[in-house]
Motif scaffolding. Structure first.
Motif, mmCIF file in Angstrom:
data_model
loop_
_atom_site.group_PDB
_atom_site.id
_atom_site.type_symbol
_atom_site.label_atom_id
_atom_site.label_comp_id
_atom_site.label_asym_id
_atom_site.label_seq_id
_atom_site.Cartn_x
_atom_site.Cartn_y
_atom_site.Cartn_z
ATOM 1 N N TRP A 4 0.787 -1.225 0.000
ATOM 2 C CA TRP A 4 0.000 0.000 0.000
ATOM 3 C C TRP A 4 0.822 1.280 0.000
ATOM 4 O O TRP A 4 0.257 2.380 0.009
ATOM 5 C CB TRP A 4 -0.930 0.005 1.227
ATOM 6 C CG TRP A 4 -1.933 -1.094 1.175
ATOM 7 C CD1 TRP A 4 -1.790 -2.358 1.667
ATOM 8 C CD2 TRP A 4 -3.225 -1.058 0.566
ATOM 9 N NE1 TRP A 4 -2.901 -3.114 1.417
ATOM 10 C CE2 TRP A 4 -3.818 -2.335 0.747
ATOM 11 C CE3 TRP A 4 -3.950 -0.070 -0.093
ATOM 12 C CZ2 TRP A 4 -5.081 -2.643 0.279
ATOM 13 C CZ3 TRP A 4 -5.214 -0.376 -0.561
ATOM 14 C CH2 TRP A 4 -5.774 -1.645 -0.371
ATOM 15 N N ARG A 23 -0.505 -10.850 -9.251
ATOM 16 C CA ARG A 23 -1.722 -11.186 -8.527
ATOM 17 C C ARG A 23 -1.426 -11.199 -7.021
ATOM 18 O O ARG A 23 -1.213 -12.233 -6.407
ATOM 19 C CB ARG A 23 -2.234 -12.551 -8.976
ATOM 20 C CG ARG A 23 -2.640 -12.585 -10.445
ATOM 21 C CD ARG A 23 -3.141 -13.958 -10.847
ATOM 22 N NE ARG A 23 -3.538 -13.995 -12.251
ATOM 23 C CZ ARG A 23 -3.994 -15.074 -12.869
ATOM 24 N NH1 ARG A 23 -4.106 -16.222 -12.195
ATOM 25 N NH2 ARG A 23 -4.329 -15.025 -14.143
ATOM 26 N N ASP A 24 -1.394 -10.008 -6.450
ATOM 27 C CA ASP A 24 -1.034 -9.868 -5.043
ATOM 28 C C ASP A 24 -2.197 -9.374 -4.192
ATOM 29 O O ASP A 24 -2.000 -8.890 -3.076
ATOM 30 C CB ASP A 24 0.147 -8.911 -4.888
ATOM 31 C CG ASP A 24 -0.130 -7.539 -5.496
ATOM 32 O OD1 ASP A 24 -1.237 -7.335 -6.042
ATOM 33 O OD2 ASP A 24 0.756 -6.663 -5.422
ATOM 34 N N GLY A 25 -3.414 -9.486 -4.714
ATOM 35 C CA GLY A 25 -4.568 -8.962 -3.989
ATOM 36 C C GLY A 25 -4.758 -9.600 -2.628
ATOM 37 O O GLY A 25 -5.050 -8.916 -1.639
ATOM 38 N N ARG A 29 -2.140 -8.192 -0.231
ATOM 39 C CA ARG A 29 -2.378 -6.783 0.078
ATOM 40 C C ARG A 29 -3.541 -6.610 1.043
ATOM 41 O O ARG A 29 -3.440 -5.923 2.059
ATOM 42 C CB ARG A 29 -2.644 -5.984 -1.201
ATOM 43 C CG ARG A 29 -1.444 -5.891 -2.137
ATOM 44 C CD ARG A 29 -1.784 -5.101 -3.394
ATOM 45 N NE ARG A 29 -1.855 -3.672 -3.108
ATOM 46 C CZ ARG A 29 -2.915 -2.916 -3.334
ATOM 47 N NH1 ARG A 29 -4.016 -3.457 -3.812
ATOM 48 N NH2 ARG A 29 -2.886 -1.623 -3.070
ATOM 49 N N TYR A 30 -4.662 -7.253 0.726
ATOM 50 C CA TYR A 30 -5.844 -7.071 1.556
ATOM 51 C C TYR A 30 -5.738 -7.840 2.875
ATOM 52 O O TYR A 30 -6.322 -7.429 3.886
ATOM 53 C CB TYR A 30 -7.096 -7.470 0.785
ATOM 54 C CG TYR A 30 -7.447 -6.465 -0.291
ATOM 55 C CD1 TYR A 30 -8.019 -5.239 0.036
ATOM 56 C CD2 TYR A 30 -7.155 -6.726 -1.632
ATOM 57 C CE1 TYR A 30 -8.319 -4.302 -0.952
ATOM 58 C CE2 TYR A 30 -7.448 -5.796 -2.621
ATOM 59 C CZ TYR A 30 -8.035 -4.592 -2.267
ATOM 60 O OH TYR A 30 -8.319 -3.662 -3.243
#
Length: 567
Positions: free
Chosen positions: A90, A300-302, A305-306
């Protein structure tokens, strides 16, 4: 002879290191000698291993050691992973900027205050069960669950991590500014890497060098903490540091020898945790090089991250909800389970505790102010010596500065207490200030160092060209421009002092009560209202210090836009 050889500034680094390392070294000697049977004041005239035999035969000693080891590593790994993954995913976003606003309030709150808040939140009769009962849980009375002080420390570790996450986050933010992280990450992104992968592969190795010492400080603190452990950790048996405190306070003076042996063991535990982390560094570095060579872009790091954002948000939310619950308890009247709020509000808890609260608050404020001011003078003297004579602190000097934070407090404070008894200062107010200074000074220096070193020296050269002396330049130009960071560093030192438990307990010998010692003493009781009163007062003092640190420069320079920006 060089012009600066006679300057008083050259003595500041020497005085600072003596004040930091002298008591720690003397305290370690005063702890190690009784650990091997030598303490003539208590009849120990010969060296022997009897204290170690008694220590190893103590019931539950193995479990206490295990708890300390697991807590030290577990809390650090959890806090470190949440912070690094959140920053990696972030950094540079609006969410990253918003989350920074919550750092200062959390950093100003002492560790044990957060612990009390979480206990009030998570206990079977705590706010979470009250808000969800009976409509969701079906409970009309507190369930018979062991949540706080559970045998495995499952509440203790996340509870401690809630406070360590903001600290590591702040250290990481400071490191990011020194390594030009934004440009480095952007260059990696242009090669096709995802946001998180780009940061971890290109920026993280640079940042970790800057935050390595703070990480080791978290390791040492987590493996040897006492006040938070008294509130959240299991008590039968407790972590080793809590057990040592019980032995030090035992009426049987012979237990001091066993406690000293345990303090040396506690130091060994911290060194073991350091060694384990060092081995982990080697393994991660090896695996990281393999990962970098493979060239995976990781777009594809969602989930990462979340997940990290959820962990950080949850820790901040738990801290603020716990503090809110504690504040409500401090003004609550009748509050039956499962009511979400008290049936009535009352100031009776404050009125009842007012006499002792006033004395403890005065002691806390005066000790904190003096310790912060002395630490500030020493820190400014050292930094001005760097600036004036071009002698920046080396990496070795920074390690020495961290020594009081890297050695378990329990490992040298008992020896320091013996020294205070010999000098007749045991239980004196000045002894408490001296003990607090050991831990306040490193934080004041670290808080002030970056803005002080970043100050543009061209202002000083311009003033010197106009005929001003170095002292006049320092007082009339430099200090006004650095007023805000100086006050913030003082507030940090004051907040550290307010939260210190063991230094107040050992140096004060029970005669100098502070808000922290009083609050922890109440932890074994069931009076949540009294605990809420003391913990809320303990939280309020640092908050007021930070408010003043921001408000004073804004008011003084309200008509000077340039100084408002600089300060």
């Amino acid at each position: 002879m060089p012009a600066h050889s006679s300057s008083p500034l050259r003595w500041f680094p020497v005085i600072t290191l003596v004040l930091l390392l002298g008591p720690v070294l003397a305290g370690l000697i005063g702890t190690v000698l009784p650990a091997f049977g030598y303490l003539p004041a208590l009849g120990g005239d010969t060296f022997n291993l009897e204290p170690w035999r008694a220590l190893l035969d103590a019931p539950g000693i193995g479990e206490s050691v295990r708890l300390s080891l697991v807590t030290g590593l577990g809390v650090t790994v959890l806090s470190f992973a949440v912070v690094i993954l959140f920053v990696a995913g972030w950094h540079g976003t609006r969410g990253f900027a918003r989350i920074q606003r919550f750092l200062s309030p959390l950093l100003s709150v002492p560790h044990v205050t957060i612990a009390f808040g979480l206990a009030f939140l998570l206990a079977p009769s705590g706010w979470i069960f009250r808000l969800t009962s009976p409509w969701l849980t079906g409970f009309d009375r507190p369930p018979d669950f062991i949540i706080v002080q559970d045998p495995d420390g499952l509440t203790f570790m996340p509870g401690l991590a809630v406070k360590e996450i903001p600290f590591l986050f702040l250290m990481t933010l400071a490191a990011i500014g020194q390594v030009d992280a934004a440009r480095t990450r952007t260059m990696a992104r242009t090669l096709g890497y995802g946001a998180t992968t780009a940061w971890l592969k290109a920026v993280f190795p640079l940042v970790y060098r800057q935050i390595r010492l703070p990480v080791f400080a978290v390791l040492a603190y987590s493996a040897s903490v006492v006040d938070v452990a008294i509130v959240l950790a299991p008590s039968t048996p407790p972590p080793l540091a809590v057990q040592l405190l019980r032995w030090f306070n035992d009426p049987e003076l012979a237990m001091r020898f066993v406690a000293s042996a345990g303090a040396v063991l506690q130091l060994g535990i911290v060194l073991t945790v350091f060694a384990a982390w060092w081995l982990g560094e080697r393994m991660v570095a090896c695996l990281g090089r393999i990962w970098i060579r493979r060239g995976s872009r990781g777009r594809r790091d969602g989930a990462v991250r979340y997940g990290a954002a959820g962990g950080l948000t949850l820790s901040f939310l738990a801290a603020f909800l716990g503090l809110a619950s504690m504040a409500i308890w401090s003004i609550s009247g009748r509050w039956r389970f499962p009511d979400a709020l008290p049936a009535r509000l009352s100031l009776d808890p404050w009125i009842t505790n007012a006499p002792r609260l006033g004395e403890a608050s005065m002691n806390t404020a005066t000790v904190g102010i003096v310790a912060a001011l002395v630490g500030l003078v020493l820190a400014v003297g050292c930094l001005e010596n760097e600036s004036r004579f071009g002698k920046p602190a080396s990496g070795r000097a920074l390690i020495l500065l961290y020594i009081p934070l890297l050695i378990p407090q329990i490992a040298f404070l008992f020896g320091s207490q013996v020294l205070l008894v010999m000098t007749g200062l045991d239980g004196a107010w000045v002894a408490v200030v001296w003990a607090h200074l050991l831990f306040v000074l490193p934080y004041v220096f670290l808080s002030l160092a970056d803005p002080y070193r970043a100050w543009d020296s061209r202002y000083a050269r311009a003033a010197r060209c106009l005929g001003a002396s170095p002292l006049r330049v320092f007082c009339r130009v430099k200090l006004p421009m650095l007023l805000r960071p100086i006050l913030v560093a003082s507030a940090v030192g004051f907040a550290v002092s307010v939260g210190l438990y063991l230094p107040s307990l050992f140096a004060g010998a029970g005669r100098v009560d502070t808000l922290t010692t009083e609050a922890v003493a109440l932890a074994s009781g069931a009076d949540r209202r009294a605990i809420g009163v003391y913990a809320l007062a303990q939280m309020t003092l640092p908050f007021l210090a930070f408010v003043l640190a921001v408000a004073v420069p804004a008011w003084l320079y309200r008509n000077r836009k340039g100084l408002r920006v600089t300060a």
